[in-house]
Design a protein around this motif. Structure first.
Motif, PDB file in Angstrom:
ATOM      1  N   THR A  98      36.048  45.753  40.880  1.00  0.00           N
ATOM      2  CA  THR A  98      35.778  46.788  39.876  1.00  0.00           C
ATOM      3  C   THR A  98      36.076  46.281  38.474  1.00  0.00           C
ATOM      4  O   THR A  98      35.338  46.588  37.522  1.00  0.00           O
ATOM      5  CB  THR A  98      36.621  48.041  40.181  1.00  0.00           C
ATOM      6  N   ALA A  99      37.149  45.492  38.320  1.00  0.00           N
ATOM      7  CA  ALA A  99      37.490  44.952  37.002  1.00  0.00           C
ATOM      8  C   ALA A  99      36.392  44.038  36.474  1.00  0.00           C
ATOM      9  O   ALA A  99      36.113  44.020  35.269  1.00  0.00           O
ATOM     10  CB  ALA A  99      38.809  44.197  37.074  1.00  0.00           C
ATOM     11  N   GLY A 100      35.762  43.283  37.372  1.00  0.00           N
ATOM     12  CA  GLY A 100      34.655  42.439  36.933  1.00  0.00           C
ATOM     13  C   GLY A 100      33.521  43.258  36.339  1.00  0.00           C
ATOM     14  O   GLY A 100      32.935  42.889  35.320  1.00  0.00           O
ATOM     15  N   ARG A 101      33.207  44.398  36.957  1.00  0.00           N
ATOM     16  CA  ARG A 101      32.167  45.261  36.424  1.00  0.00           C
ATOM     17  C   ARG A 101      32.568  45.900  35.104  1.00  0.00           C
ATOM     18  O   ARG A 101      31.761  46.049  34.184  1.00  0.00           O
ATOM     19  CB  ARG A 101      31.827  46.351  37.454  1.00  0.00           C
ATOM     20  N   LEU A 102      33.843  46.293  34.966  1.00  0.00           N
ATOM     21  CA  LEU A 102      34.310  46.876  33.707  1.00  0.00           C
ATOM     22  C   LEU A 102      34.089  45.901  32.550  1.00  0.00           C
ATOM     23  O   LEU A 102      33.696  46.311  31.459  1.00  0.00           O
ATOM     24  CB  LEU A 102      35.792  47.241  33.816  1.00  0.00           C
ATOM     25  N   GLY A 103      34.354  44.620  32.794  1.00  0.00           N
ATOM     26  CA  GLY A 103      34.120  43.630  31.752  1.00  0.00           C
ATOM     27  C   GLY A 103      32.652  43.484  31.422  1.00  0.00           C
ATOM     28  O   GLY A 103      32.270  43.345  30.250  1.00  0.00           O
ATOM     29  N   ASP A 104      31.781  43.490  32.446  1.00  0.00           N
ATOM     30  CA  ASP A 104      30.341  43.413  32.209  1.00  0.00           C
ATOM     31  C   ASP A 104      29.856  44.584  31.365  1.00  0.00           C
ATOM     32  O   ASP A 104      28.972  44.436  30.521  1.00  0.00           O
ATOM     33  CB  ASP A 104      29.596  43.431  33.550  1.00  0.00           C
ATOM     34  N   ARG A 105      30.432  45.764  31.583  1.00  0.00           N
ATOM     35  CA  ARG A 105      29.940  46.968  30.910  1.00  0.00           C
ATOM     36  C   ARG A 105      30.558  47.169  29.532  1.00  0.00           C
ATOM     37  O   ARG A 105      29.856  47.431  28.547  1.00  0.00           O
ATOM     38  CB  ARG A 105      30.218  48.201  31.779  1.00  0.00           C
ATOM     39  N   TYR A 106      31.884  47.064  29.432  1.00  0.00           N
ATOM     40  CA  TYR A 106      32.574  47.425  28.203  1.00  0.00           C
ATOM     41  C   TYR A 106      32.948  46.236  27.320  1.00  0.00           C
ATOM     42  O   TYR A 106      33.422  46.438  26.199  1.00  0.00           O
ATOM     43  CB  TYR A 106      33.840  48.222  28.536  1.00  0.00           C
ATOM     44  N   GLY A 107      32.737  45.042  27.811  1.00  0.00           N
ATOM     45  CA  GLY A 107      33.076  43.854  27.034  1.00  0.00           C
ATOM     46  C   GLY A 107      34.267  43.147  27.654  1.00  0.00           C
ATOM     47  O   GLY A 107      35.308  43.756  27.904  1.00  0.00           O
ATOM     48  N   ARG A 108      34.103  41.858  27.912  1.00  0.00           N
ATOM     49  CA  ARG A 108      35.158  41.107  28.611  1.00  0.00           C
ATOM     50  C   ARG A 108      36.391  40.916  27.746  1.00  0.00           C
ATOM     51  O   ARG A 108      37.513  40.950  28.246  1.00  0.00           O
ATOM     52  CB  ARG A 108      34.584  39.777  29.083  1.00  0.00           C
ATOM     53  N   ARG A 109      36.211  40.714  26.445  1.00  0.00           N
ATOM     54  CA  ARG A 109      37.372  40.596  25.570  1.00  0.00           C
ATOM     55  C   ARG A 109      38.149  41.903  25.539  1.00  0.00           C
ATOM     56  O   ARG A 109      39.384  41.905  25.596  1.00  0.00           O
ATOM     57  CB  ARG A 109      36.939  40.220  24.146  1.00  0.00           C
ATOM     58  N   ARG A 110      37.449  43.020  25.467  1.00  0.00           N
ATOM     59  CA  ARG A 110      38.108  44.318  25.384  1.00  0.00           C
ATOM     60  C   ARG A 110      38.913  44.595  26.660  1.00  0.00           C
ATOM     61  O   ARG A 110      40.071  45.021  26.600  1.00  0.00           O
ATOM     62  CB  ARG A 110      37.067  45.420  25.179  1.00  0.00           C
ATOM     63  N   VAL A 111      38.318  44.344  27.828  1.00  0.00           N
ATOM     64  CA  VAL A 111      39.020  44.608  29.084  1.00  0.00           C
ATOM     65  C   VAL A 111      40.160  43.621  29.286  1.00  0.00           C
ATOM     66  O   VAL A 111      41.233  43.981  29.780  1.00  0.00           O
ATOM     67  CB  VAL A 111      38.027  44.570  30.262  1.00  0.00           C
TER      68      VAL A 111
END
Length: 505
Positions: A98-111
């Motif tokens: 799930t964390a991998g998808r959060l980075g894809d959606r909201y920005g990897r630097r931000r996550v």
């Protein structure tokens, strides 16, 4: 006694270290541009992500040293002590995809920044915990924070670097993970022995505060932002299935050996099989449902799957995932049986055991610094094969030393540990490189989540399986000797699986 031994189990760390990667094709380059690849790459990128990586690896292993003193200080019972470790591992494994998808959606630097801030805050909670229950809760938050950071680090390195620079970046990443894993017990022993400001075991967690705050201050300036260009949805059904499925899988693997596999652990494993099979079917259907036949890209009308199953059409990715699983089945188990043998079989304290770990650390440092050059010369398949054979030879030497010098100097183990470390350094980098090298930047977060999850699940499964060998043997010498022979056989399985990789890998 069994509970006490298991309370000290080391947890395997995700240590992916890709080696030289060919330049991406034109389509991937365009996608990388769309996803925000920085050019040139900021100089501070590696120090920031490697600092976070080191803290995560260190906190997985350093807790082994802290357990006896924190148990006495907090009056923690056996169950609480077990959950100080299990809570971190369970949260980490369940949250990676799930964390991998959060980075894809909201920005990897931000996550990544969110994960780093949460990890630093949770470290303070661990170090200041007034009760065992508070410590367990803080460790769970630490695990969730580590899950947020892990896939982002791999995805950032995959999208921010290319070619030889990417190979060197991943080599430094693997070196950092290895140092944290191999020397974590030694670092923890030194911190507790130093008793800084009278903090005792608490310093093992509080040391993260100044380091984490310094890294946080550099995140926005030093990390380029990247995300999948279509900003895919979260796929709530997929999140529910994979989280519950991985929890049902990892929880009994952690608790089962300690509790002698009660009925609920078996039921959990059965439920995990059903849930993860349902997740796989759901992801396959979602992948096809979101494809536009003209562009082969996710449409805006439907949320993209957490794991794009097209990844597994790539032979390098699918075979590389199997090789990762085989490697981590043995790696987490090895750290477990070595720590148990040194501290309980040979009677060393935490610092003494940590000093013995330097033998494997020396071998690892030698090869991990040069693996990208070796891979460029020999290719990924040959390098992994050589590393797997070296690890098998080192483990066989450890068995000979265990059976032949059971009452002799502990340093008879050093040659086998050194050779095993040499092999580790040759395997970790290219075995991850072949998984991620051909992945398009827009799928980097999804692929990184899969790789990190395979590492964690493989480590937990390996510990459960090797526990059957270790605790079923007659005496500590036989337990260690038989265990390392089984682990040597696992390395030969890894060598066999390498044949499935493409020859260019």
């Amino acid at each position: 006694m069994s509970t006490a031994l298991n309370a000290r189990q080391p947890t395997p760390a995700p240590t992916p270290t890709p080696a030289p990667t060919p330049a991406p094709p034109a389509s991937a380059s365009a996608s990388a541009s769309a996803s925000g690849r920085a050019a040139p790459t900021p100089k501070g990128l590696l120090p920031v992500v490697l600092t976070a990586t080191f803290m995560t690896a260190l906190d997985i292993f350093v807790v082994n040293v802290a357990l006896p003193s924190l148990q006495a200080d907090l009056g923690a019972g056996p169950a609480a002590v077990q959950w100080v470790m299990a809570g971190f591992s369970l949260a980490l494994a369940a949250g990676l995809v799930t964390a991998g998808r959060l980075g894809d959606r909201y920005g990897r630097r931000r996550v990544f920044g969110l994960g780093l801030a949460l990890f630093t805050l949770a470290s303070a909670g661990c170090g200041l915990a007034p009760t065992a229950a508070t410590l367990v809760g803080a460790r769970v938050v630490q695990g969730l924070a580590a899950a947020l950071m892990g896939p982002q680090v791999l995805a950032i390195l995959r999208t921010a670097f290319s070619g030889a620079e990417q190979a060197r970046a991943f080599a430094r990443y693997g070196l950092t993970m290895g140092v944290g894993a191999v020397f974590g017990q030694l670092i923890g022993g030194l911190l507790i022995r130093a008793d800084l400001f009278g903090l005792g075991w608490r310093s093992c967690f509080l040391i993260n505060l100044p380091i984490g705050l310094a890294a946080l201050a550099m995140v926005r300036r030093c990390l380029p932002e990247s995300r999948a260009p279509q900003r895919p949805g979260l796929d709530p059904v997929g999140v529910l299935l994979v989280t519950t499925g991985l929890t049902a899988l990892v929880l009994p693997l952690i608790q089962g050996p300690q509790l002698h596999w009660p009925l609920w652990t078996v039921c959990c494993l059965g439920a995990a099989a059903v849930l993860l099979a349902a997740f796989a079917v759901h992801q396959h259907r979602a992948t096809h449902a979101t494809l536009d036949t003209a562009t082969s890209a996710p449409t805006a009308a439907t949320a993209a799957p957490l794991v794009d199953t097209r990844l597994f059409r790539d032979r390098a990715f699918s075979a590389g995932v199997l090789a990762q699983l085989a490697f981590w089945l043995g790696q987490g188990s090895f750290f477990l049986v070595l720590a148990l043998h040194l501290q309980f079989g040979r009677g060393l304290d935490a610092l003494g055991a940590g000093l013995v770990f330097t033998a494997i650390g020396l071998g690892y440092l030698i090869t991990s610094n040069t693996t990208h050059r070796v891979t460029a010369r020999l290719g990924g398949r040959r390098t992994i094969t050589a590393g797997g054979l070296l690890m098998a030879a080192g483990l066989a030497l450890l068995a000979v030393a265990a059976f032949g010098a059971a009452d002799g100097s502990i340093w008879w183990l050093a040659p086998g540990l050194f050779v095993d470390g040499l092999g580790m350094g040759l395997v970790i980098a290219p075995v991850t490189s072949v998984v991620l090298a051909g992945v398009e930047p827009r799928l980097a977060g999804s692929a990184a989540g899969v790789v990190s999850t395979v590492q964690q699940v493989g480590g937990a499964l390996g510990i459960a399986l090797i526990g059957l060998v270790y605790y079923g043997a007659d005496g500590p010498t036989a337990a260690f000797g038989h265990s390392v022979l089984v682990l040597a056989a696992l390395e030969l399985v890894l060598v066999a699986l390498v044949r499935l990789l493409p020859r260019t890998g």
